[in-house]
Design an enzyme around this catalytic site. Structure first.
Site, mmCIF file in Angstrom:
data_model
loop_
_atom_site.group_PDB
_atom_site.id
_atom_site.type_symbol
_atom_site.label_atom_id
_atom_site.label_comp_id
_atom_site.label_asym_id
_atom_site.label_seq_id
_atom_site.Cartn_x
_atom_site.Cartn_y
_atom_site.Cartn_z
ATOM 1 N N ASP A 138 74.924 61.124 29.376
ATOM 2 C CA ASP A 138 74.959 61.805 28.472
ATOM 3 C C ASP A 138 76.217 62.621 28.418
ATOM 4 O O ASP A 138 76.412 63.827 27.967
ATOM 5 C CB ASP A 138 74.089 63.403 28.279
ATOM 6 N N LEU A 139 77.652 61.862 27.585
ATOM 7 C CA LEU A 139 78.567 61.791 27.651
ATOM 8 C C LEU A 139 78.815 61.840 26.180
ATOM 9 O O LEU A 139 78.865 60.512 25.403
ATOM 10 C CB LEU A 139 80.025 60.724 28.149
ATOM 11 N N GLU A 140 79.730 62.282 25.756
ATOM 12 C CA GLU A 140 79.543 63.325 23.891
ATOM 13 C C GLU A 140 80.986 62.730 23.890
ATOM 14 O O GLU A 140 81.793 64.359 24.175
ATOM 15 C CB GLU A 140 78.907 64.068 23.565
ATOM 16 N N GLY A 141 81.198 63.890 22.291
ATOM 17 C CA GLY A 141 82.758 64.287 21.586
ATOM 18 C C GLY A 141 83.886 63.520 22.170
ATOM 19 O O GLY A 141 82.987 62.555 22.214
#
Length: 533
Positions: A138-141
């Site tokens: 769940d990699l964001e930004g």
């Protein structure tokens, strides 16, 4: 204590319990469990999660302070040992427990091989410490970003190193545990479907990762919230929070689409789940009411006509399921009804399971006629492993032949369950060790056949010809024992000539008298109590 038994206890406490069966829920309800307390959606114990959830990513493993790659995980509000025990308990219930990486507030990146290797080592340490079944990405930004290259040939170190790291972790997991590690992905729409509008920066940045890992991905559940608008594969724009958005964005990752970085080939339907907020307050935007969720998914599965504007190009009967943020939000009563999202999933994806049950209650049985007075019974389905969690329950009225049909929404085929059987003034009775199995959405159980049909043989023979067994009567106060307290209740009502459908009328003739008292007297003298696993 025998030495072998002592050694077994020591091993169980040292090494996490692992389910060697690599199968995971299908269909699957996937829910994120929040490892923190929030005033609006309070912390709940992992083991309190509604049984409908089959895959549970624990949120989150995050980078150690000052790094973006050295991963850490510390359970909040509970000791490491007790959290490991909770994971073991959930696994014994047949749940898949993952560690989710990153989240919205903690970017994770590996710009070089040294940091990549630290990421691999730290993640394996977390997995081994707690016994997780795999990872959720769940990699964001700023975690992932494109500066060039193509879907099949990425050039950015962060993306190349992530792909390598996940493959390496999966290899190490298989070597260590002799099974496939479970892998799920939860990208935001910009990182996936956003590749149709642009291919650069965050737009489409997950596509090389999905492409490279497509043969290993168990479930992709794109976050269809906090998104705004996105293109569909028909070239039109659709807005979050609508039936059209669910249908168009889900079909896009199955059918595939063109990007400036090349063509993205879609995944199988059974690799794709619909990711949504559990309730309106769980996300900044994108909540969809249950009826609209149902319409969108049933249309994707080919079960209803087109419910909105978007026209699908295929039918996806094998769609994997649904994901929500989060279990904690779904569990709170201040944001919709409790576990409304889980109930929606059950209504959409799970067939109603039918149980045909035959039973007799001791005092209601009429031996001369081989019939029974009819009454209501409540049956709870319980997991067959300790702590025997209640999965579902149903209430029905058995007829004069002792037959009742009950319906369960949460039961699964080929999964063993105990039946906990309760009638208003009889001894709570459980079915035999090993439980029952539903097959093709149905099951039949005859409790009257012999004493071994009940757990602990805790039923009474009512007749010799035909042979009939029945549940003990004589527990109107429902404390699990026929005793002097029950006898006193019956005696007092008999002395007062109490009549009607009352708890102390054990034989169902609508009059409390000595014919009822005989059951409390006999069974209290014989110390009849409930027997459970």
């Amino acid at each position: 204590m025998p030495i072998k038994f002592l050694i077994l206890i020591i091993l169980v406490n040292i090494f996490p319990v692992r389910n060697l069966n690599s199968q995971i829920s299908n269909p699957a309800l996937i829910g994120y469990w929040q490892n923190w307390n929030d005033f609006n959606c309070p912390y709940i114990s992992l083991t309190q999660t509604d049984t409908s959830y089959g895959i549970i990513p624990v949120a989150f493993a995050i980078p150690a302070s000052g790094t973006s790659y050295n991963m850490t995980f510390i359970p909040e509000g509970i000791s490491q040992l007790n959290f490991k025990k909770q994971i073991d308990t959930m696994r014994m219930r047949g749940k898949t427990i993952l560690i989710s990486i990153g989240g919205a507030n903690h970017p994770v990146s590996m710009p070089d091989t040294i940091k990549r290797n630290t990421f691999i080592t730290s993640m394996m340490n977390i997995i081994n410490t707690y016994g997780f079944d795999g990872i959720d990405i769940d990699l964001e930004g700023s975690s992932l970003s494109l500066s060039g290259g193509t879907i099949s040939n990425p050039v950015d170190a962060k993306i190349i190193n992530l792909i390598y790291a996940v493959r390496k972790i999966m290899d190490l997991y298989r070597i260590q545990y002799s099974k496939k590690m479970i892998l799920t992905l939860a990208p935001e729409t910009a990182y996936v479907q956003g590749g149709m509008s642009a291919y650069g920066g965050v737009w489409g940045a997950y596509l090389p990762v999905i492409h490279a890992l497509r043969d290993s991905i168990d479930v992709l559940h794109v976050q269809l919230y906090n998104s705004g608008s996105m293109y569909g594969i028909d070239g039109n724009i659709y807005f979050q929070g609508t039936v059209d958005f669910i249908v168009s964005q889900t079909e896009a990752v199955i059918q595939g689409f063109n990007t400036a970085g090349g063509y993205f080939s879609g995944l199988r339907p059974d690799q794709v789940a619909v990711g949504l907020p559990a309730c309106v307050n769980a996300a900044g935007g994108g909540y969809v009411i249950p009826d609209s969720v149902k319409a969108a998914i049933l249309y994707l599965k080919g079960q209803i006509p087109k419910p909105a504007r978007y026209t699908k190009t295929g039918t996806y009967a094998d769609l994997r399921g649904m994901m929500d943020w989060s279990i904690n939000w779904d569990a709170t009563s201040s944001c919709g009804s409790v576990y409304q999202f889980a109930e929606s999933f059950n209504e959409i994806f799970r067939s109603v399971q039918t149980l045909d049950l035959k039973l007799f209650i001791e005092a209601l049985y009429i031996s001369s006629e081989d019939t029974t007075r009819a009454d209501t019974v409540k049956v709870k389905l319980r997991n067959s492993n300790s702590p025997y969690t209640v999965v579902d329950s149903a209430i029905g009225k058995f007829n004069t032949n002792g037959e009742v049909t009950l319906y369960f929404k949460k039961a699964l085929n080929n999964n063993p369950y105990y039946l906990q059987i309760d009638q208003r003034n009889s001894i709570e009775t459980w079915t035999k060790t090993g439980g029952i199995l539903f097959s093709n959405n149905s099951a039949f159980y005859d409790l009257s056949l012999n004493s071994s049909q009940a757990f602990g043989n805790n039923i009474n023979q009512l007749d010799d010809s035909p042979v009939r067994f029945g549940i003990y009567s004589g527990d109107p106060n429902k404390d699990g024992a026929a005793d002097v307290t029950d006898a006193s209740l019956v005696d007092n009502d008999a002395a007062n000539f109490t009549a009607g459908y009352v708890l102390t009328d054990l034989n169902g003739d609508f009059v409390v008298d000595m014919s009822d008292a005989v059951y409390t007297d006999n069974n209290s003298s014989d110390f009849i109590i409930k027997i459970t696993p």
